[in-house]
Design a protein around this motif. Structure first.
Motif, PDB file in Angstrom:
ATOM      1  N   ASP A   6       0.824  -1.203   0.000  1.00 44.95           N
ATOM      2  CA  ASP A   6       0.000   0.000   0.000  1.00 44.95           C
ATOM      3  C   ASP A   6       0.865   1.263   0.000  1.00 44.95           C
ATOM      4  O   ASP A   6       0.566   2.239  -0.707  1.00 44.95           O
ATOM      5  CB  ASP A   6      -0.939   0.013   1.210  1.00 44.95           C
ATOM      6  N   MET A   7       1.933   1.234   0.772  1.00 45.35           N
ATOM      7  CA  MET A   7       2.821   2.400   0.835  1.00 45.35           C
ATOM      8  C   MET A   7       3.548   2.599  -0.493  1.00 45.35           C
ATOM      9  O   MET A   7       3.757   3.743  -0.933  1.00 45.35           O
ATOM     10  CB  MET A   7       3.826   2.243   1.976  1.00 45.35           C
ATOM     11  N   ILE A   8       3.927   1.511  -1.132  1.00 44.32           N
ATOM     12  CA  ILE A   8       4.582   1.627  -2.440  1.00 44.32           C
ATOM     13  C   ILE A   8       3.624   2.227  -3.457  1.00 44.32           C
ATOM     14  O   ILE A   8       3.991   3.100  -4.253  1.00 44.32           O
ATOM     15  CB  ILE A   8       5.091   0.250  -2.912  1.00 44.32           C
ATOM     16  N   ASP A   9       2.371   1.778  -3.421  1.00 50.63           N
ATOM     17  CA  ASP A   9       1.360   2.326  -4.333  1.00 50.63           C
ATOM     18  C   ASP A   9       1.133   3.810  -4.066  1.00 50.63           C
ATOM     19  O   ASP A   9       0.977   4.611  -5.004  1.00 50.63           O
ATOM     20  CB  ASP A   9       0.045   1.559  -4.190  1.00 50.63           C
ATOM     21  N   GLN A  10       1.110   4.197  -2.776  1.00 53.14           N
ATOM     22  CA  GLN A  10       0.935   5.605  -2.442  1.00 53.14           C
ATOM     23  C   GLN A  10       2.129   6.424  -2.897  1.00 53.14           C
ATOM     24  O   GLN A  10       1.982   7.544  -3.391  1.00 53.14           O
ATOM     25  CB  GLN A  10       0.735   5.762  -0.931  1.00 53.14           C
ATOM     26  N   TRP A  11       3.335   5.857  -2.739  1.00 53.84           N
ATOM     27  CA  TRP A  11       4.531   6.570  -3.188  1.00 53.84           C
ATOM     28  C   TRP A  11       4.483   6.793  -4.698  1.00 53.84           C
ATOM     29  O   TRP A  11       4.836   7.878  -5.189  1.00 53.84           O
ATOM     30  CB  TRP A  11       5.787   5.772  -2.815  1.00 53.84           C
ATOM     31  N   ARG A  12       4.008   5.801  -5.428  1.00 55.59           N
ATOM     32  CA  ARG A  12       3.906   5.944  -6.882  1.00 55.59           C
ATOM     33  C   ARG A  12       2.911   7.025  -7.272  1.00 55.59           C
ATOM     34  O   ARG A  12       3.028   7.613  -8.352  1.00 55.59           O
ATOM     35  CB  ARG A  12       3.499   4.610  -7.504  1.00 55.59           C
ATOM     36  N   SER A  13       1.934   7.274  -6.414  1.00 52.63           N
ATOM     37  CA  SER A  13       0.966   8.335  -6.695  1.00 52.63           C
ATOM     38  C   SER A  13       1.464   9.694  -6.241  1.00 52.63           C
ATOM     39  O   SER A  13       0.829  10.716  -6.510  1.00 52.63           O
ATOM     40  CB  SER A  13      -0.374   8.025  -6.028  1.00 52.63           C
ATOM     41  N   GLY A  14       2.598   9.730  -5.514  1.00 52.90           N
ATOM     42  CA  GLY A  14       3.190  10.994  -5.093  1.00 52.90           C
ATOM     43  C   GLY A  14       2.465  11.692  -3.970  1.00 52.90           C
ATOM     44  O   GLY A  14       2.577  12.919  -3.829  1.00 52.90           O
ATOM     45  N   THR A  15       1.740  10.960  -3.116  1.00 50.21           N
ATOM     46  CA  THR A  15       0.973  11.593  -2.042  1.00 50.21           C
ATOM     47  C   THR A  15       1.904  12.164  -0.974  1.00 50.21           C
ATOM     48  O   THR A  15       3.039  11.703  -0.785  1.00 50.21           O
ATOM     49  CB  THR A  15       0.017  10.587  -1.385  1.00 50.21           C
ATOM     50  N   GLN A  16       1.386  13.159  -0.244  1.00 51.75           N
ATOM     51  CA  GLN A  16       2.172  13.789   0.814  1.00 51.75           C
ATOM     52  C   GLN A  16       2.486  12.799   1.929  1.00 51.75           C
ATOM     53  O   GLN A  16       3.581  12.813   2.499  1.00 51.75           O
ATOM     54  CB  GLN A  16       1.410  14.992   1.364  1.00 51.75           C
ATOM     55  N   GLN A  17       1.531  11.921   2.238  1.00 50.86           N
ATOM     56  CA  GLN A  17       1.751  10.942   3.297  1.00 50.86           C
ATOM     57  C   GLN A  17       2.892   9.991   2.926  1.00 50.86           C
ATOM     58  O   GLN A  17       3.744   9.680   3.764  1.00 50.86           O
ATOM     59  CB  GLN A  17       0.468  10.138   3.548  1.00 50.86           C
ATOM     60  N   SER A  18       2.907   9.545   1.687  1.00 53.62           N
ATOM     61  CA  SER A  18       3.966   8.628   1.278  1.00 53.62           C
ATOM     62  C   SER A  18       5.325   9.310   1.306  1.00 53.62           C
ATOM     63  O   SER A  18       6.345   8.692   1.642  1.00 53.62           O
ATOM     64  CB  SER A  18       3.681   8.081  -0.120  1.00 53.62           C
ATOM     65  N   GLN A  19       5.358  10.608   0.968  1.00 53.58           N
ATOM     66  CA  GLN A  19       6.616  11.344   1.030  1.00 53.58           C
ATOM     67  C   GLN A  19       7.103  11.475   2.474  1.00 53.58           C
ATOM     68  O   GLN A  19       8.303  11.371   2.755  1.00 53.58           O
ATOM     69  CB  GLN A  19       6.437  12.735   0.406  1.00 53.58           C
ATOM     70  N   LEU A  20       6.153  11.688   3.399  1.00 54.33           N
ATOM     71  CA  LEU A  20       6.519  11.794   4.811  1.00 54.33           C
ATOM     72  C   LEU A  20       7.069  10.471   5.329  1.00 54.33           C
ATOM     73  O   LEU A  20       8.062  10.445   6.075  1.00 54.33           O
ATOM     74  CB  LEU A  20       5.298  12.223   5.624  1.00 54.33           C
ATOM     75  N   VAL A  21       6.447   9.376   4.936  1.00 59.72           N
ATOM     76  CA  VAL A  21       6.926   8.057   5.364  1.00 59.72           C
ATOM     77  C   VAL A  21       8.316   7.788   4.806  1.00 59.72           C
ATOM     78  O   VAL A  21       9.215   7.314   5.520  1.00 59.72           O
ATOM     79  CB  VAL A  21       5.934   6.959   4.917  1.00 59.72           C
ATOM     80  N   ALA A  22       8.516   8.102   3.528  1.00 56.30           N
ATOM     81  CA  ALA A  22       9.828   7.880   2.906  1.00 56.30           C
ATOM     82  C   ALA A  22      10.895   8.740   3.568  1.00 56.30           C
ATOM     83  O   ALA A  22      12.012   8.272   3.851  1.00 56.30           O
ATOM     84  CB  ALA A  22       9.751   8.172   1.407  1.00 56.30           C
ATOM     85  N   LEU A  23      10.563  10.001   3.844  1.00 52.78           N
ATOM     86  CA  LEU A  23      11.519  10.892   4.505  1.00 52.78           C
ATOM     87  C   LEU A  23      11.860  10.383   5.896  1.00 52.78           C
ATOM     88  O   LEU A  23      13.038  10.385   6.300  1.00 52.78           O
ATOM     89  CB  LEU A  23      10.945  12.307   4.577  1.00 52.78           C
ATOM     90  N   THR A  24      10.862   9.943   6.642  1.00 54.21           N
ATOM     91  CA  THR A  24      11.096   9.428   7.999  1.00 54.21           C
ATOM     92  C   THR A  24      12.012   8.219   7.972  1.00 54.21           C
ATOM     93  O   THR A  24      12.953   8.105   8.780  1.00 54.21           O
ATOM     94  CB  THR A  24       9.757   9.052   8.665  1.00 54.21           C
TER      95      THR A  24
END
Length: 359
Positions: A6-24
Protein backbone atom coordinates in the motif's frame (compact mmCIF):
# COMPACT_ATOMS: atom_id res chain seq x y z
CA UNK A 1 3.30 -7.14 3.36
CA UNK A 2 -0.04 -5.57 2.48
CA UNK A 3 0.98 -2.40 4.31
CA UNK A 4 4.25 -2.27 2.39
CA UNK A 5 2.47 -2.72 -0.95
CA UNK A 6 0.00 0.00 0.00
CA UNK A 7 2.82 2.40 0.83
CA UNK A 8 4.58 1.63 -2.44
CA UNK A 9 1.36 2.33 -4.33
CA UNK A 10 0.94 5.61 -2.44
CA UNK A 11 4.53 6.57 -3.19
CA UNK A 12 3.91 5.94 -6.88
CA UNK A 13 0.97 8.33 -6.70
CA UNK A 14 3.19 10.99 -5.09
CA UNK A 15 0.97 11.59 -2.04
CA UNK A 16 2.17 13.79 0.81
CA UNK A 17 1.75 10.94 3.30
CA UNK A 18 3.97 8.63 1.28
CA UNK A 19 6.62 11.34 1.03
CA UNK A 20 6.52 11.79 4.81
CA UNK A 21 6.93 8.06 5.36
CA UNK A 22 9.83 7.88 2.91
CA UNK A 23 11.52 10.89 4.51
CA UNK A 24 11.10 9.43 8.00
CA UNK A 25 12.60 6.10 6.94
CA UNK A 26 15.58 7.85 5.35
CA UNK A 27 16.13 10.08 8.41
CA UNK A 28 16.11 6.99 10.64
CA UNK A 29 18.74 5.48 8.37
CA UNK A 30 20.84 8.65 8.61
CA UNK A 31 20.55 8.61 12.41
CA UNK A 32 21.63 4.97 12.64
CA UNK A 33 24.54 5.66 10.28
CA UNK A 34 25.60 8.65 12.37
CA UNK A 35 25.66 6.56 15.54
CA UNK A 36 27.71 3.84 13.84
CA UNK A 37 30.06 6.44 12.35
CA UNK A 38 30.67 8.06 15.74
CA UNK A 39 31.37 4.71 17.43
CA UNK A 40 33.41 3.13 14.63
CA UNK A 41 34.15 5.55 11.80
CA UNK A 42 35.81 2.91 9.64
CA UNK A 43 32.53 1.00 9.51
CA UNK A 44 30.65 3.98 8.10
CA UNK A 45 32.90 6.77 6.79
CA UNK A 46 31.90 10.07 5.21
CA UNK A 47 31.35 8.48 1.80
CA UNK A 48 28.62 6.26 3.24
CA UNK A 49 26.35 9.26 3.81
CA UNK A 50 26.26 9.86 0.04
CA UNK A 51 24.09 6.73 -0.24
CA UNK A 52 21.26 8.41 1.70
CA UNK A 53 21.39 11.42 -0.60
CA UNK A 54 21.22 9.18 -3.65
CA UNK A 55 18.28 7.31 -2.15
CA UNK A 56 16.60 10.65 -1.50
CA UNK A 57 16.88 11.71 -5.14
CA UNK A 58 15.05 8.51 -6.10
CA UNK A 59 12.31 8.68 -3.46
CA UNK A 60 11.69 12.29 -2.50
CA UNK A 61 10.34 15.48 -3.94
CA UNK A 62 12.40 18.65 -3.70
CA UNK A 63 10.98 19.87 -0.34
CA UNK A 64 11.55 16.65 1.63
CA UNK A 65 14.88 16.20 -0.13
CA UNK A 66 16.08 19.53 1.25
CA UNK A 67 15.27 18.31 4.78
CA UNK A 68 17.13 15.05 4.15
CA UNK A 69 20.11 16.88 2.64
CA UNK A 70 20.42 19.19 5.66
CA UNK A 71 20.14 16.31 8.15
CA UNK A 72 22.59 14.14 6.21
CA UNK A 73 25.08 16.98 5.83
CA UNK A 74 24.91 17.80 9.54
CA UNK A 75 25.43 14.17 10.52
CA UNK A 76 28.28 13.63 8.05
CA UNK A 77 30.08 16.85 8.94
CA UNK A 78 29.77 16.21 12.69
CA UNK A 79 31.10 12.69 12.36
CA UNK A 80 33.91 13.77 10.08
CA UNK A 81 35.07 16.66 12.24
CA UNK A 82 34.96 14.49 15.35
CA UNK A 83 37.04 11.59 14.10
CA UNK A 84 39.15 13.11 11.28
CA UNK A 85 42.85 12.45 11.63
CA UNK A 86 44.07 15.55 9.80
CA UNK A 87 42.78 18.95 8.75
CA UNK A 88 43.68 18.23 5.13
CA UNK A 89 41.56 15.09 4.92
CA UNK A 90 38.71 16.90 6.66
CA UNK A 91 38.73 19.73 4.14
CA UNK A 92 38.77 17.56 1.00
CA UNK A 93 35.95 15.31 2.13
CA UNK A 94 33.73 18.17 3.27
CA UNK A 95 34.18 20.10 0.02
CA UNK A 96 33.12 17.04 -1.98
CA UNK A 97 30.10 16.57 0.28
CA UNK A 98 29.00 20.21 -0.12
CA UNK A 99 29.37 20.02 -3.92
CA UNK A 100 27.45 16.74 -4.04
CA UNK A 101 24.59 18.14 -1.94
CA UNK A 102 24.41 21.23 -4.16
CA UNK A 103 24.30 19.05 -7.29
CA UNK A 104 21.59 16.78 -5.88
CA UNK A 105 19.39 19.72 -4.88
CA UNK A 106 19.91 21.47 -8.20
CA UNK A 107 18.91 18.41 -10.20
CA UNK A 108 15.84 17.86 -8.01
CA UNK A 109 14.78 21.50 -8.32
CA UNK A 110 14.79 21.14 -12.12
CA UNK A 111 12.13 18.43 -12.02
CA UNK A 112 9.22 20.43 -13.40
CA UNK A 113 6.81 17.58 -12.72
CA UNK A 114 7.33 18.05 -8.99
CA UNK A 115 7.87 14.30 -8.65
CA UNK A 116 10.96 12.23 -7.82
CA UNK A 117 13.01 11.27 -10.87
CA UNK A 118 11.77 7.65 -11.13
CA UNK A 119 8.14 8.79 -10.99
CA UNK A 120 8.76 11.42 -13.67
CA UNK A 121 10.35 8.78 -15.88
CA UNK A 122 7.46 6.40 -15.20
CA UNK A 123 4.96 9.11 -16.13
CA UNK A 124 6.72 9.78 -19.43
CA UNK A 125 7.00 6.07 -20.14
CA UNK A 126 3.29 5.61 -19.47
CA UNK A 127 2.43 8.44 -21.86
CA UNK A 128 4.70 6.90 -24.49
CA UNK A 129 3.09 3.49 -24.01
CA UNK A 130 -0.39 5.00 -24.35
CA UNK A 131 0.73 6.72 -27.54
CA UNK A 132 2.04 3.44 -28.91
CA UNK A 133 -1.09 1.56 -27.82
CA UNK A 134 -3.48 3.71 -29.82
CA UNK A 135 -1.29 3.14 -32.86
CA UNK A 136 -1.52 -0.64 -32.66
CA UNK A 137 -3.59 -1.95 -35.53
CA UNK A 138 -6.39 -4.29 -34.39
CA UNK A 139 -6.51 -7.79 -35.77
CA UNK A 140 -7.79 -7.46 -39.31
CA UNK A 141 -10.19 -9.79 -41.13
CA UNK A 142 -8.77 -12.61 -43.23
CA UNK A 143 -7.13 -11.38 -46.38
CA UNK A 144 -5.70 -8.17 -44.88
CA UNK A 145 -2.35 -7.40 -43.29
CA UNK A 146 -0.83 -4.29 -41.73
CA UNK A 147 2.87 -3.92 -40.93
CA UNK A 148 4.37 -0.98 -39.02
CA UNK A 149 7.83 0.05 -37.87
CA UNK A 150 8.96 3.20 -36.05
CA UNK A 151 12.42 4.31 -34.92
CA UNK A 152 13.11 7.56 -33.04
CA UNK A 153 15.97 9.86 -33.99
CA UNK A 154 19.31 8.93 -32.43
CA UNK A 155 17.76 5.85 -30.84
CA UNK A 156 15.90 7.67 -28.03
CA UNK A 157 12.59 6.32 -26.74
CA UNK A 158 10.46 9.31 -27.73
CA UNK A 159 9.63 10.55 -31.20
CA UNK A 160 7.53 13.03 -33.15
CA UNK A 161 6.16 10.31 -35.44
CA UNK A 162 3.07 8.44 -34.32
CA UNK A 163 0.20 6.42 -35.73
CA UNK A 164 -3.48 6.13 -34.81
CA UNK A 165 -5.60 3.16 -35.87
CA UNK A 166 -9.32 2.48 -35.61
CA UNK A 167 -11.44 -0.45 -36.80
CA UNK A 168 -15.22 -0.13 -36.47
CA UNK A 169 -17.29 -2.67 -34.57
CA UNK A 170 -18.41 -4.38 -37.77
CA UNK A 171 -14.74 -4.83 -38.74
CA UNK A 172 -15.50 -3.27 -42.08
CA UNK A 173 -14.05 0.26 -42.01
CA UNK A 174 -10.39 0.72 -41.11
CA UNK A 175 -8.87 4.14 -40.47
CA UNK A 176 -5.10 4.62 -40.26
CA UNK A 177 -3.41 7.96 -39.57
CA UNK A 178 0.35 8.49 -39.72
CA UNK A 179 1.58 11.81 -38.32
CA UNK A 180 4.96 13.53 -38.30
CA UNK A 181 5.16 16.42 -35.82
CA UNK A 182 7.79 19.08 -36.52
CA UNK A 183 11.06 18.36 -34.73
CA UNK A 184 13.05 15.26 -33.91
CA UNK A 185 13.05 12.79 -31.06
CA UNK A 186 12.53 14.20 -27.56
CA UNK A 187 12.06 17.77 -28.85
CA UNK A 188 8.96 16.75 -30.82
CA UNK A 189 7.58 14.32 -28.23
CA UNK A 190 5.44 16.79 -26.18
CA UNK A 191 3.66 18.10 -29.29
CA UNK A 192 3.28 14.54 -30.57
CA UNK A 193 1.65 13.42 -27.32
CA UNK A 194 -0.71 16.39 -27.38
CA UNK A 195 -1.77 15.87 -31.00
CA UNK A 196 -1.97 12.08 -30.64
CA UNK A 197 -4.50 12.46 -27.85
CA UNK A 198 -6.60 14.83 -29.96
CA UNK A 199 -6.56 12.69 -33.12
CA UNK A 200 -7.04 9.50 -31.12
CA UNK A 201 -10.27 10.92 -29.73
CA UNK A 202 -11.57 11.96 -33.15
CA UNK A 203 -10.58 9.14 -35.50
CA UNK A 204 -13.46 6.86 -36.32
CA UNK A 205 -15.99 9.52 -35.27
CA UNK A 206 -14.67 11.83 -37.99
CA UNK A 207 -13.56 10.62 -41.39
CA UNK A 208 -12.30 12.15 -44.58
CA UNK A 209 -11.49 15.88 -44.66
CA UNK A 210 -13.42 16.51 -41.42
CA UNK A 211 -10.76 14.65 -39.40
CA UNK A 212 -7.89 16.76 -40.72
CA UNK A 213 -9.93 19.96 -40.53
CA UNK A 214 -10.54 19.30 -36.82
CA UNK A 215 -6.86 18.43 -36.23
CA UNK A 216 -5.82 21.55 -38.13
CA UNK A 217 -8.09 23.73 -35.99
CA UNK A 218 -6.70 22.09 -32.86
CA UNK A 219 -3.11 22.93 -33.82
CA UNK A 220 -4.00 26.50 -34.81
CA UNK A 221 -5.47 27.02 -31.33
CA UNK A 222 -2.06 26.27 -29.83
CA UNK A 223 -0.88 29.69 -31.07
CA UNK A 224 2.65 28.44 -31.67
CA UNK A 225 4.63 29.04 -34.85
CA UNK A 226 6.51 25.80 -34.22
CA UNK A 227 3.47 23.52 -33.67
CA UNK A 228 2.56 21.98 -37.00
CA UNK A 229 2.57 18.51 -38.45
CA UNK A 230 2.30 16.57 -41.67
CA UNK A 231 -0.14 13.69 -41.76
CA UNK A 232 -1.66 11.07 -44.02
CA UNK A 233 -5.02 9.36 -43.46
CA UNK A 234 -6.30 6.29 -45.24
CA UNK A 235 -9.83 5.01 -44.81
CA UNK A 236 -10.45 1.54 -46.22
CA UNK A 237 -13.57 -0.54 -46.74
CA UNK A 238 -12.22 -4.00 -45.95
CA UNK A 239 -15.13 -5.64 -47.76
CA UNK A 240 -14.72 -4.02 -51.14
CA UNK A 241 -11.13 -2.79 -50.90
CA UNK A 242 -12.18 0.78 -51.74
CA UNK A 243 -9.98 3.40 -50.06
CA UNK A 244 -9.52 7.15 -49.72
CA UNK A 245 -6.16 8.76 -48.97
CA UNK A 246 -5.80 12.29 -47.63
CA UNK A 247 -2.38 13.89 -47.29
CA UNK A 248 -1.62 17.07 -45.33
CA UNK A 249 1.87 18.07 -46.41
CA UNK A 250 3.01 14.46 -46.05
CA UNK A 251 5.36 12.65 -48.45
CA UNK A 252 3.28 10.90 -51.12
CA UNK A 253 1.94 7.45 -50.40
CA UNK A 254 3.07 4.53 -52.57
CA UNK A 255 0.86 1.84 -54.07
CA UNK A 256 2.05 -1.67 -54.90
CA UNK A 257 0.97 -3.13 -58.23
CA UNK A 258 1.83 -6.81 -58.60
CA UNK A 259 3.15 -7.65 -62.05
CA UNK A 260 1.88 -10.46 -64.20
CA UNK A 261 5.38 -11.95 -64.20
CA UNK A 262 5.53 -11.83 -60.40
CA UNK A 263 7.64 -8.66 -60.32
CA UNK A 264 5.69 -5.71 -58.90
CA UNK A 265 6.42 -2.00 -58.45
CA UNK A 266 5.54 0.87 -56.14
CA UNK A 267 3.89 3.88 -57.81
CA UNK A 268 3.37 7.35 -56.31
CA UNK A 269 -0.10 8.28 -55.09
CA UNK A 270 -1.68 11.63 -56.01
CA UNK A 271 -3.11 12.85 -52.66
CA UNK A 272 -1.86 16.34 -51.76
CA UNK A 273 -2.44 19.07 -49.15
CA UNK A 274 -0.85 21.62 -46.81
CA UNK A 275 0.62 20.64 -43.44
CA UNK A 276 -1.67 20.93 -40.43
CA UNK A 277 -1.38 23.94 -38.15
CA UNK A 278 -0.28 26.46 -40.80
CA UNK A 279 -3.34 27.68 -42.72
CA UNK A 280 -7.02 27.84 -41.88
CA UNK A 281 -7.70 25.78 -45.00
CA UNK A 282 -5.08 23.05 -45.65
CA UNK A 283 -6.41 22.56 -49.21
CA UNK A 284 -6.76 18.79 -49.14
CA UNK A 285 -6.98 16.79 -52.37
CA UNK A 286 -8.02 13.18 -51.80
CA UNK A 287 -6.98 10.16 -53.83
CA UNK A 288 -9.31 7.21 -54.30
CA UNK A 289 -8.79 3.66 -55.41
CA UNK A 290 -9.46 0.00 -54.83
CA UNK A 291 -7.03 -2.44 -53.27
CA UNK A 292 -7.38 -5.74 -55.02
CA UNK A 293 -5.77 -9.02 -54.01
CA UNK A 294 -1.99 -8.67 -53.99
CA UNK A 295 -2.10 -4.86 -53.84
CA UNK A 296 -0.76 -2.69 -51.00
CA UNK A 297 -0.37 0.88 -49.77
CA UNK A 298 2.81 2.20 -48.17
CA UNK A 299 2.96 5.29 -45.95
CA UNK A 300 6.10 6.77 -44.40
CA UNK A 301 7.49 9.90 -42.76
CA UNK A 302 10.08 12.24 -44.25
CA UNK A 303 12.86 10.79 -42.09
CA UNK A 304 12.79 7.77 -44.41
CA UNK A 305 13.36 9.68 -47.65
CA UNK A 306 14.85 13.07 -46.79
CA UNK A 307 18.54 13.74 -46.39
CA UNK A 308 20.11 17.08 -45.55
CA UNK A 309 21.08 18.77 -48.79
CA UNK A 310 19.48 15.99 -50.83
CA UNK A 311 16.48 15.86 -53.15
CA UNK A 312 13.33 14.27 -51.73
CA UNK A 313 12.51 12.86 -55.19
CA UNK A 314 15.77 10.90 -55.03
CA UNK A 315 14.75 9.66 -51.61
CA UNK A 316 11.36 8.52 -52.89
CA UNK A 317 12.99 6.66 -55.78
CA UNK A 318 15.33 4.99 -53.28
CA UNK A 319 12.32 4.00 -51.18
CA UNK A 320 10.49 2.57 -54.21
CA UNK A 321 13.44 0.33 -55.01
CA UNK A 322 14.14 -0.63 -51.39
CA UNK A 323 10.47 -1.29 -50.63
CA UNK A 324 10.13 -3.42 -53.78
CA UNK A 325 12.91 -5.70 -52.57
CA UNK A 326 11.60 -5.76 -48.98
CA UNK A 327 7.98 -6.37 -49.95
CA UNK A 328 8.99 -8.89 -52.58
CA UNK A 329 10.21 -11.11 -49.73
CA UNK A 330 6.72 -11.06 -48.24
CA UNK A 331 4.51 -8.59 -46.38
CA UNK A 332 5.50 -9.92 -42.95
CA UNK A 333 8.35 -7.79 -41.59
CA UNK A 334 8.57 -5.62 -44.73
CA UNK A 335 8.13 -2.31 -42.84
CA UNK A 336 10.89 -3.23 -40.39
CA UNK A 337 13.23 -4.24 -43.21
CA UNK A 338 12.69 -0.89 -44.92
CA UNK A 339 13.27 1.22 -41.79
CA UNK A 340 16.48 -0.61 -40.95
CA UNK A 341 17.89 0.15 -44.40
CA UNK A 342 17.54 3.93 -44.03
CA UNK A 343 21.19 5.09 -44.22
CA UNK A 344 20.93 7.67 -41.41
CA UNK A 345 19.50 8.00 -37.93
CA UNK A 346 19.22 11.76 -37.36
CA UNK A 347 15.45 11.92 -37.83
CA UNK A 348 12.41 9.95 -36.70
CA UNK A 349 11.43 7.22 -39.17
CA UNK A 350 8.13 5.44 -39.57
CA UNK A 351 6.74 3.06 -42.19
CA UNK A 352 3.24 1.62 -42.49
CA UNK A 353 2.20 -0.98 -45.07
CA UNK A 354 -1.41 -2.07 -45.57
CA UNK A 355 -1.74 -5.00 -47.94
CA UNK A 356 -4.39 -7.34 -49.26
CA UNK A 357 -3.43 -10.96 -49.57
CA UNK A 358 -3.20 -12.36 -53.07
CA UNK A 359 -5.64 -15.17 -53.81
Amino acid sequence: MTWVRDMIDQWRSGTQQSQLVALTALLVGVLVSFVVSMLAYDWFPLSGFFLWLLAGTLLLRFGPLVVLALATSAAAITARLTVAESAGSRGAGLVILVLFVALVLYVSSRQRSGLPTPLSEALLADLRDRLNAQGRVPELPDGWSCETAMVAAHGVGYAGDFMVADLDEEEQLLDLVLVDVVGKGVKAAPSALLLAGAIGGMVGALRGPRLFEAANAFLLRQHSAETFATAVHVSVDLTSGEYTVLSAGHPPALRWHPGADGVGAWTVDSARGTALGILDDPGLEAAHGVLGPGHALLFYTDGVVEERGGDIDDGIRWLQETAARAFGRGAAGAARRIVHQVPRGDDDRAVLILSRTAR
